[in-house]
Design a protein around this motif. Structure first.
Motif, PDB file in Angstrom:
ATOM      1  N   VAL A  61       0.865  -1.180   0.000  1.00 15.96           N
ATOM      2  CA  VAL A  61       0.000   0.000   0.000  1.00 15.96           C
ATOM      3  C   VAL A  61       0.899   1.227   0.000  1.00 15.96           C
ATOM      4  O   VAL A  61       2.127   1.123   0.072  1.00 15.96           O
TER       5      VAL A  61
ATOM      6  N   VAL B 179      -7.290  -2.714  -4.910  1.00 14.68           N
ATOM      7  CA  VAL B 179      -6.702  -1.448  -4.476  1.00 14.68           C
ATOM      8  C   VAL B 179      -7.324  -0.315  -5.274  1.00 14.68           C
ATOM      9  O   VAL B 179      -7.410  -0.376  -6.498  1.00 14.68           O
TER      10      VAL B 179
ATOM     11  N   LEU C  44      -8.707  -0.324   0.395  1.00 14.77           N
ATOM     12  CA  LEU C  44      -8.216  -1.679   0.185  1.00 14.77           C
ATOM     13  C   LEU C  44      -9.333  -2.665   0.501  1.00 14.77           C
ATOM     14  O   LEU C  44      -9.988  -2.568   1.541  1.00 14.77           O
TER      15      LEU C  44
END
Length: 425
Positions: A340, A407, A418
């Motif tokens: 991320v 995502v 997410l």
């Protein structure tokens, strides 16, 4: 002039020449050093004088060059007054001339000497400043002293005899009092756990093994602690890290520490609640089939990695390299990684299913599905540095699972959405 005066004048010129040579050989340069905390009044006074005298630096040039201009001026004044038959004028001129170098340069070696008596750790506080400041100041200081000795007139012998008699007595008294004031040997911090109040403070202070603490007796150390408590309450940066030890003897320090920590905790809770509200306001996922469970979490992963591994140690494998290739996620048996944004708040949704859900790509920037085998039946994603964790996703125990990672980056700056789907195969 007498032979004795010429000897002192010669020594004065030699000292100035030595200082001038040292400054020339040393050249220009800079320095920096790190040192432990210590009480050094001489160093602090010198720093304050340097700051106050900065505007008049251009007018102090006669004092430099090892003090040689002052020595030459004094010698000329003595010679000229002798030629005029007024030797007293020369002596007065020399005494006036030596005032400035003694005050300007003498403060540095004197300050270092005082600091070494107060606390031997001060040598580290002075650091390379000894060679940059003290040694260059020593030559003009000695030259000024030699000038005063050169014009000194003969005095009765009894003061010198009295000084010779009293000096050993003073030294013995000073050494005896220093020995009596010496504190106990340094101890380990772990030995202080059983102590409370002033005993805990004394134990902590001596465990630091610093001269500012270990060379004092208990009464002096308690008084010194009171001084440090006052400085801590005034937010002195030199004692900021001493709050733990000082709190044992100063209740106000403990109150300040508790108040500061409470303010930080309150600020963190408010910030966390604000971030969770921001994530809660994002578009929720609408499953196409009924999930077994749904959990939403707000996460702040370290280094942009959400990781799960089954075992006591982080595995040594290529999962991170594989995840970086597809920029989303990768997995091997017992180890999975999801990437991320490192500086973003992650608004995570986790859904588990008893059967394979339909593939969803609309509204997501990237979607990756992984094959995963759980050797222990414990699959928990989180950050290696702690913080929020996702629930255990291996809902059926050991076996094979599919992990589908979605995502979305098109959120307000600083946020990332997410979605993780997990189901058995």
């Amino acid at each position: 002039m007498t032979r004795r005066s010429w000897i002192w004048w010669g020594l004065s010129i030699a000292a100035s020449a030595a200082g001038l040579t040292y400054g020339y050989l040393r050249g220009e340069g800079g320095f920096a050093w790190f040192s432990a905390f210590a009480q050094c009044p001489g160093l602090e006074l010198n720093e304050q004088v340097e700051l106050l005298a900065y505007p008049v630096y251009p007018w102090l040039f006669p004092l430099y060059y090892g003090g040689l201009p002052v020595v030459v001026a004094g010698l000329l004044a003595v010679w000229l007054s002798a030629r005029l038959g007024r030797p007293r004028w020369g002596r007065v001129a020399v005494r006036v001339l030596t005032v400035a170098p003694l005050l300007w340069f003498g403060r540095q070696p004197l300050g270092l000497a005082v600091d070494l008596v107060v606390d031997r750790d001060c040598l580290g506080m002075w650091g390379p400043g000894v060679s940059f400041f003290v040694l260059p100041a020593l030559a003009p200081t000695l030259a000024a002293i030699f000038m005063l000795l050169a014009v000194r007139q003969a005095r009765p012998a009894w003061p010198r005899r009295l000084a010779v008699f009293l000096t050993p007595l003073v030294l013995v008294a000073a050494l005896t009092s220093a020995d009596l004031a010496r504190g106990r040997k340094p101890i380990r911090d772990t030995e202080c756990a059983r102590d409370t109040g002033q005993a805990a403070y004394l134990c902590w202070a001596r465990s630091l093994d610093r001269a500012a603490f270990t060379r004092k007796n208990d009464a002096s150390l308690l008084a010194y602690g009171t001084e440090l408590c006052g400085r801590f309450m005034r937010d002195d940066p030199d004692v900021t890290e001493m709050g733990y030890g000082l709190s044992a003897t100063c209740p106000e320090v403990q109150k300040k520490i508790d108040g500061t920590q409470a303010a930080k905790d309150r600020e963190y809770r408010e910030w966390k609640a604000s971030e969770e509200r921001a994530c809660g306001a994002t578009r929720p996922h609408r499953p196409l089939v009924k999930p077994r469970s749904v959990v939403r979490r707000t996460m702040w992963p370290d280094y942009g990695i959400i990781e799960a591994y089954e075992g006591d140690e982080v595995p040594s494998d290529d999962v991170l390299d594989r995840a970086q290739r597809n920029r989303v996620a990768a997995a091997v048996p017992g180890h999975a990684i999801i990437l991320v944004f490192a500086d973003a708040t992650t608004c995570a949704t986790v859904e588990t299913y008893t059967r394979r859900p339909p593939m969803e790509r609309k509204g997501w920037d990237r979607v990756v599905e992984l094959d995963y085998r759980s050797p222990t039946g414990h699959l928990v994603f989180g950050s290696l540095m702690g913080g929020e964790e996702l629930p255990d996703l291996a809902y059926a125990g050991k076996g094979r699972y599919r992990i589908r990672v979605h995502v979305e980056n098109a959120l307000p700056a600083g946020y990332q959405r997410l979605l993780i789907m997990v189901f058995r195969t």
